[in-house]
Design an enzyme around this catalytic site. Structure first.
Site, mmCIF file in Angstrom:
data_model
loop_
_atom_site.group_PDB
_atom_site.id
_atom_site.type_symbol
_atom_site.label_atom_id
_atom_site.label_comp_id
_atom_site.label_asym_id
_atom_site.label_seq_id
_atom_site.Cartn_x
_atom_site.Cartn_y
_atom_site.Cartn_z
ATOM 1 N N LYS A 74 0.795 -1.326 0.031
ATOM 2 C CA LYS A 74 -0.074 -0.227 0.010
ATOM 3 C C LYS A 74 0.922 1.153 0.033
ATOM 4 O O LYS A 74 1.847 1.166 0.888
ATOM 5 C CB LYS A 74 -0.734 0.046 1.297
ATOM 6 C CG LYS A 74 -1.640 1.097 1.265
ATOM 7 C CD LYS A 74 -2.886 1.049 2.449
ATOM 8 C CE LYS A 74 -3.829 2.305 2.483
ATOM 9 N NZ LYS A 74 -4.833 2.261 3.741
ATOM 10 N N SER A 149 -9.797 2.554 2.627
ATOM 11 C CA SER A 149 -8.978 3.080 1.929
ATOM 12 C C SER A 149 -7.923 2.505 1.151
ATOM 13 O O SER A 149 -7.343 2.594 0.064
ATOM 14 C CB SER A 149 -8.102 4.189 2.765
ATOM 15 O OG SER A 149 -7.334 3.511 3.741
ATOM 16 N N SER A 173 -10.024 0.303 6.971
ATOM 17 C CA SER A 173 -9.543 0.173 5.527
ATOM 18 C C SER A 173 -8.831 -1.197 5.056
ATOM 19 O O SER A 173 -8.371 -1.209 4.122
ATOM 20 C CB SER A 173 -8.522 1.397 5.444
ATOM 21 O OG SER A 173 -9.092 2.489 5.426
#
Ligand code: GLN
Length: 483
Positions: A74, A149, A173
């Site tokens: 990420k 997210s 997330s």
């Protein structure tokens, strides 16, 4: 080959049936051909260099179980040599001089980085539509959001562009995008995984974790990233459990708590159905269920949207255009430079949260909002403490609905906030949580996955992984992949 799990790839590498370089090339090819916008930085040269190093170790016979296995990160984790943007124009060209601890640990284990994954700007969002670099598409249904997210992480694993990915979870997330994309995710107990080099959003809530195809891979990778780190003052100096050891333990006698607040009016029928079916599977495996109450559930969103923006406003004050990050081109003096750099560098949602955060921390409002929210936070943690006297694992939906359509909620921040109702309290209490795939929606949502949420007591990751793995031994939702 690209459908294989981390544990399967590891076995093939050890048996010399495939090389790290072959695997890297295979995934890079898929990434370059993908229409999902899941990756923000792909760098074949860096990836293949790591793969060649892994092949050398494998040839020399000093490889570990993860040597040569690909993973993607990420874009919240800083990575030496790669761009790290946090999904923001503010950091569009930022290259970190060091690796986040999570990244360093996986590098040391010999894993090969396939690239950096798209996410909401500074991890603020529930649909990946707050990324400055465009939204990610849900691989199951290109008209749907992937969740957020960590939308890039979940979409990449679901589309088999990477066998696993790192992710972060501040209010859901990891679990919510895992649920929306039909993959398995684990958010560990706060303090279990180092936050060093994880770009800060809300420091008392942020926690790194893993999105993978199944619980076994989550166990393998969590074992590799967990542990005390002297560079993170909130990381726990406590031995890491062997997450692989108890994966197959029978579930006889496991007490599952079902919070009555999670099965009320707000839950869509197409989500409730698969959740109830999944719980029956656990009962067949020997578990019992008990109704519990998390009575302050309706307070978690208001408390979170005071605490998280407060911490964000403080964390994001470092982006002032002076030392690093975006700086506006034209300005008159230093105040003007700050103002323009921050107005132009941050997106709308980030600015909204900085404003809210600054407001609730200001003199005269601090007691009314911030202190009050912290008190609510304690009440929420107490609810969990009570609940875990009655049960071992709490189960329920990850989100009230399946993934919504791209574009549908971009102008409605509150609708986005409300979608986190079942995940946020876990972070407020610092507990570990998982999402495992357990079905699909109905009608026009027939290709939109549903995730079951498992929440454990503090440091009960092994228990969650055991339950998830047993479920996946008798179901095949986690093996389904989009076309
Ligand atoms: N959707 C929540 C938010 O926008 C949670 C995000 C996260 O967990 N990083 O803050």
């Amino acid at each position: 080959m690209h459908t294989k799990t981390i544990s399967a790839l590891s076995a093939l590498l050890q048996a010399k049936q495939v090389s790290a370089t072959e695997l890297a090339n295979l995934y890079l090819k898929r990434i370059h051909a993908s229409p999902l916008n899941a990756f923000l930085d792909v760098n074949d040269e860096l990836t293949l260099k790591q793969a060649a190093d892994a092949d050398a170790k494998l040839a020399a016979g000093n490889a570990g179980p993860l040597t040569g296995v690909p993973i993607a990160h990420k874009d919240i984790f800083v990575t030496k040599g790669w761009r790290t943007t946090a999904g923001s124009k503010m950091l569009a060209n930022y290259v970190s001089p060091f690796d986040a601890t999570v990244v360093a640990k996986l590098n040391d284990a010999g894993m090969v980085n396939l690239g950096k994954l798209n996410c909401d700007e500074f991890a603020m969002g529930s649909a990946n539509e707050n990324s400055a670099f465009g939204p990610v598409k849900n691989p199951w249904d290109l008209s749907a959001v992937p969740g957020g997210s960590s939308g890039g992480s979940a979409a990449a694993v679901a589309a088999r562009l990477a066998p696993a990915a790192t992710a972060t979870d501040t209010g859901g997330s990891i679990r919510q995008p895992a649920s929306f994309c039909g993959v398995t995710g684990i958010k560990p107990t706060y303090g279990r995984v180092s936050r060093y080099g994880m770009i800060a959003y809300a420091s008392s809530l942020d926690q790194g974790g893993i999105i993978a195809q199944d619980a076994k891979d989550c166990a393998l990778l969590l074992g590799a990233i967990a542990g005390f780190d002297e560079k993170d003052s909130t990381s726990m100096d406590r031995p890491v459990d062997d997450y692989m050891a108890d994966l197959d333990k029978p579930l006889e006698g496991l007490r599952i708590g079902l919070p009555k607040e999670y099965f009320g009016d707000g839950l869509s029928a197409e989500v409730e159905g698969p959740i109830r079916e999944a719980i029956k599977v656990f009962e067949k495996l020997g578990a019992t269920t008990v109704e519990i109450s998390l009575k302050n559930t309706d307070l978690c969103i208001p408390a979170y949207y005071v605490i998280a923006p407060a911490e964000a406003s403080s964390n994001l004050s470092r982006y002032d255009g002076v030392r690093y990050g975006f700086r506006a081109e034209h300005y008159t003096d230093i105040q003007d430079m700050y103002r323009k750099s921050r107005s132009q560098g941050f997106g709308d949602e980030v600015q909204r949260r900085i404003l809210v955060g600054t407001y609730v921390l200001s003199h005269g409002y601090y007691d009314a909002y911030y202190i009050q929210a912290q008190r609510v936070r304690r009440l929420i943690a107490n609810d969990y403490k009570e609940a875990f006297k009655q049960c071992d694992i709490i189960m329920g939906p990850v989100a009230p609905t399946v993934a919504w359509n791209l574009g549908d909620r971009v102008d409605d921040p509150v609708a986005n906030y409300l979608s986190d109702i079942f995940t946020i309290s876990t972070n407020l209490a610092g507990l570990p949580g998982m999402s495992i795939p357990c079905g699909f929606g109905q009608g026009e949502h027939a290709k939109r996955p549903v995730g079951l949420q498992l929440t454990g007591s503090w440091f009960a990751e092994a228990k969650l992984l055991n339950a998830a793995n047993r479920f996946q031994q008798v179901t095949d939702w986690h093996q389904k992949a989009p076309e």
